[in-house]
Design an enzyme around this catalytic site. Sequence first.
Site, PDB file in Angstrom:
ATOM      1  N   GLU A 121      28.433 -99.088 -34.430  1.00  0.00           N
ATOM      2  CA  GLU A 121      28.935-100.299 -35.169  1.00  0.00           C
ATOM      3  C   GLU A 121      28.429-101.457 -34.592  1.00  0.00           C
ATOM      4  O   GLU A 121      27.821-102.539 -35.237  1.00  0.00           O
ATOM      5  CB  GLU A 121      30.261-100.345 -35.017  1.00  0.00           C
ATOM      6  CG  GLU A 121      30.929 -99.342 -36.064  1.00  0.00           C
ATOM      7  CD  GLU A 121      32.570 -99.116 -35.982  1.00  0.00           C
ATOM      8  OE1 GLU A 121      33.288 -99.149 -37.032  1.00  0.00           O
ATOM      9  OE2 GLU A 121      33.119 -99.048 -34.670  1.00  0.00           O
ATOM     10  N   GLU A 141      34.539 -91.095 -35.561  1.00  0.00           N
ATOM     11  CA  GLU A 141      35.893 -91.122 -35.608  1.00  0.00           C
ATOM     12  C   GLU A 141      36.523 -90.486 -36.440  1.00  0.00           C
ATOM     13  O   GLU A 141      37.740 -90.091 -35.770  1.00  0.00           O
ATOM     14  CB  GLU A 141      35.939 -92.888 -36.060  1.00  0.00           C
ATOM     15  CG  GLU A 141      35.779 -93.994 -34.885  1.00  0.00           C
ATOM     16  CD  GLU A 141      34.260 -94.422 -35.432  1.00  0.00           C
ATOM     17  OE1 GLU A 141      33.719 -95.509 -34.652  1.00  0.00           O
ATOM     18  OE2 GLU A 141      33.338 -93.623 -36.031  1.00  0.00           O
TER      19      GLU A 141
END
Length: 267
Positions: A121, A141
């Site tokens: 990210e 995730e």
Amino acid sequence: MLDALDCVRYDKRGHVAHITLDRPQALNAMNLRMHAELAEVWDDFESDDDIWVGVLTGAGERSFSVGQDLKELVRRIDDGTATSTFGSRDQPGWPRLTERFSMVKPLIARVNGYALGGGFELALACDIVIAAEHAEFGLTEARLGLVAGAGGVFRLTRQAPFRIAMGHLLTGRRMTAARAYELGLVNEVVPADALDDCLEHWLRDVLSCAPLSLRAAKEAATVSATLPLDRAFATRYASEERRMRSRDALEGPRAFVEKRLPKWTGT
């Protein structure tokens, strides 16, 4: 003056700020202390007019960052202090890089290994990404019962073909540096021992440009990304207002006519 930094190295060399995630023993996993320190760093980076470009990387040769420190997360879950969803408001380090939507200085991500979860990210939030051949990228995730809440869900679906992005989001699969390059997520992939030379080439080219032009281009590109073309032209951009009235806007054409290199001042 920045407070003492334990998890981040912050060095200024000329007009370049080098930001290094410095927990190599934990593959540069991001704990709350690192997030708090990064907030200080980004504040300084944005406010220092002598800094024209930033380089974000991870310490060591194994990892850019593997994202959230899961050992710390488990401790926080056990003591009832952990919450996890989109964004970082009210958490240490807010606004984090992934939410500094008005940052107009260019950022280069130097990815030297794993860029997983929050590490990926961070890379997605940078403007230029260069990677070593052994680098791996992934938003893992979902395999942990979490969500890519630092913008991964939003940025990957904008920066890669939507169905490809969904394939990664819904499986947690990783991608190689070569695959990330194919998808346009990485600007250049080189052998690990050539990564620093590659970075220097990019920095040389970026620094050959007027710093205010870079900020104007970045702000206009990001703000207008979801606007119809006519509105993009009609919108006023603060960085462009500053550039068009700057000394550098005169220096560039004058240097060209005089057949010399421009001397940028950022003013």
